[in-house]
Design an enzyme around this catalytic site. Structure first.
Site, mmCIF file in Angstrom:
data_model
loop_
_atom_site.group_PDB
_atom_site.id
_atom_site.type_symbol
_atom_site.label_atom_id
_atom_site.label_comp_id
_atom_site.label_asym_id
_atom_site.label_seq_id
_atom_site.Cartn_x
_atom_site.Cartn_y
_atom_site.Cartn_z
ATOM 1 N N ASN A 60 -6.992 7.101 -3.815
ATOM 2 C CA ASN A 60 -6.966 6.553 -2.455
ATOM 3 C C ASN A 60 -6.292 7.598 -1.572
ATOM 4 O O ASN A 60 -5.073 7.757 -1.613
ATOM 5 C CB ASN A 60 -6.163 5.235 -2.455
ATOM 6 C CG ASN A 60 -5.964 4.701 -1.042
ATOM 7 O OD1 ASN A 60 -6.598 5.161 -0.090
ATOM 8 N ND2 ASN A 60 -5.082 3.719 -0.911
ATOM 9 N N LYS A 107 -5.950 7.627 1.546
ATOM 10 C CA LYS A 107 -5.319 7.075 2.749
ATOM 11 C C LYS A 107 -5.695 7.936 3.971
ATOM 12 O O LYS A 107 -6.797 8.451 4.021
ATOM 13 C CB LYS A 107 -3.798 6.956 2.564
ATOM 14 C CG LYS A 107 -3.444 6.253 1.251
ATOM 15 C CD LYS A 107 -2.013 5.881 1.158
ATOM 16 C CE LYS A 107 -1.745 5.283 -0.222
ATOM 17 N NZ LYS A 107 -0.423 4.703 -0.347
ATOM 18 N N HIS A 146 -5.639 -3.833 0.699
ATOM 19 C CA HIS A 146 -4.545 -2.937 0.305
ATOM 20 C C HIS A 146 -3.260 -3.408 0.992
ATOM 21 O O HIS A 146 -3.283 -3.869 2.128
ATOM 22 C CB HIS A 146 -4.872 -1.495 0.711
ATOM 23 C CG HIS A 146 -3.910 -0.503 0.132
ATOM 24 N ND1 HIS A 146 -2.655 -0.294 0.665
ATOM 25 C CD2 HIS A 146 -4.000 0.304 -0.952
ATOM 26 C CE1 HIS A 146 -2.027 0.611 -0.070
ATOM 27 N NE2 HIS A 146 -2.819 0.994 -1.053
ATOM 28 N N GLU A 164 -0.938 -1.877 2.379
ATOM 29 C CA GLU A 164 -0.643 -1.256 3.682
ATOM 30 C C GLU A 164 -1.421 -1.954 4.794
ATOM 31 O O GLU A 164 -0.964 -2.041 5.928
ATOM 32 C CB GLU A 164 -0.939 0.255 3.623
ATOM 33 C CG GLU A 164 0.156 0.978 2.859
ATOM 34 C CD GLU A 164 -0.232 2.317 2.275
ATOM 35 O OE1 GLU A 164 -1.309 2.841 2.609
ATOM 36 O OE2 GLU A 164 0.549 2.830 1.442
ATOM 37 N N GLU A 194 -1.337 -3.912 -7.602
ATOM 38 C CA GLU A 194 -0.461 -2.913 -7.007
ATOM 39 C C GLU A 194 0.800 -3.596 -6.492
ATOM 40 O O GLU A 194 0.814 -4.097 -5.353
ATOM 41 C CB GLU A 194 -1.162 -2.212 -5.840
ATOM 42 C CG GLU A 194 -2.397 -1.445 -6.226
ATOM 43 C CD GLU A 194 -2.670 -0.313 -5.253
ATOM 44 O OE1 GLU A 194 -2.781 0.822 -5.716
ATOM 45 O OE2 GLU A 194 -2.752 -0.556 -4.037
ATOM 46 N N GLY A 240 4.172 4.292 -3.689
ATOM 47 C CA GLY A 240 4.849 5.430 -3.061
ATOM 48 C C GLY A 240 6.326 5.507 -3.413
ATOM 49 O O GLY A 240 7.087 6.228 -2.778
ATOM 50 N N SER A 276 2.595 4.419 -7.830
ATOM 51 C CA SER A 276 3.316 5.577 -8.378
ATOM 52 C C SER A 276 2.756 6.086 -9.707
ATOM 53 O O SER A 276 3.509 6.527 -10.577
ATOM 54 C CB SER A 276 4.814 5.256 -8.519
ATOM 55 O OG SER A 276 5.372 5.005 -7.260
ATOM 56 N N GLY A 336 -0.642 8.874 -3.679
ATOM 57 C CA GLY A 336 -0.075 10.211 -3.464
ATOM 58 C C GLY A 336 -0.565 11.279 -4.424
ATOM 59 O O GLY A 336 -0.924 12.387 -3.999
#
Ligand code: PEP
Length: 248
Positions: free
Chosen positions: A8, A10, A90, A92, A162, A168, A207, A229
């Site tokens: 992902n 982002k 998601h 976020e 998740e 993150g 993570s 990430g």
């Protein structure tokens, strides 16, 4: 089922960076690889994705097919731009953009009607975990998001667990926590869809990196990983492709 590795990206990478990323990616047919890229990159990456045999995804969409929703993009637009799948719900989106379970449900329905595969993200926040309501939250997210689906249109559906507190954070959930929640999700999918619920892949996200991926992929009911990430660096992602292949 083949193991699945989805990156992902982002709101990162522009077209030159994305193309050089894809140029360095190995072809690996033992696993299913997906990249959820910014929507503006999809059309330009389509041919590369075909050459590599990977899935191309978006990270969000509007629940309606068309209309006066300035700035929004529908499932039809994503398909037109070359997407195979879309990430829905998601955390976020839920936290930063106040997306509700109702909206996520409508998005799932719209993706299915249009023929777009999806990765439904579910997971509890740190506070919910501490209050002891994590299981309830995750169960409710699954039930409400998938309430409009029936067994025949489960094809192309994936769920990603998740935990919001692990995204993150540099530290994933523990193996026990992942196993417990994946079992909960699997049980819920079977309650909703019977035998077909066994075939819906459940990914873990939060993570995941090249150092912990192998261990995470060994956990029961973990069919793959959704990686934020660590999916931005081509070398790291290529290493993760290799690790996923070896775990298959
Ligand atoms: C994500 O946001 O979907 C995610 C898994 O992020 P990270 O891997 O950076 O924790």
């Amino acid at each position: 089922m083949k193991k699945i590795l989805v990156g992902n990206w982002k709101m990162n990478l522009v077209s030159l960076e994305a193309e050089s990323f894809f140029a360095s990616m190995p072809i690996n047919r033992e696993i299913t690889i997906g990249i959820a890229a910014p929507a503006t990159l999809l059309r330009g990456l389509r041919d590369h994705a075909d050459r590599l045999g990977i899935l191309l995804g978006a990270q969000n969409m509007h629940e309606n097919k068309a209309g006066p929703y300035t700035g929004e993009i529908s499932a039809a637009h994503l398909l037109d731009a070359g997407a195979d799948f879309v990430i829905l719900g998601h955390s976020e989106r839920r936290v930063l953009f106040h997306e509700t379970n109702d909206q996520v449900e409508k998005k799932v329905e719209s993706a299915v009607v249009e023929g777009l595969s999806f990765v439904l993200c579910v997971g509890e926040t740190r506070e919910q975990d501490e209050e002891g309501v994590g299981d309830e939250v995750v169960t409710h997210q699954i039930r409400s998001a998938l309430s409009s689906l029936t067994e025949p249109n489960l094809k192309g559906a994936m769920v990603a667990y998740e935990p919001v507190w692990a995204i993150g954070a540099g530290q994933p959930a523990t193996a026990d926590q992942i196993e417990e929640k994946h079992q909960l999700i699997r049980d819920e999918l079977i309650k909703l869809f019977g035998e077909e619920g066994k075939n819906v892949p459940i990914l873990y996200g939060g993570s995941v990196n090249a150092d912990n991926l192998e261990e995470i992929l060994q956990i029961p009911n973990v069919d793959g990983a959704l990686v934020g990430g660590a999916s931005l660096d081509p070398q790291t992602f290529n290493e993760m492709i290799e690790i996923t292949g070896e775990s298959s």
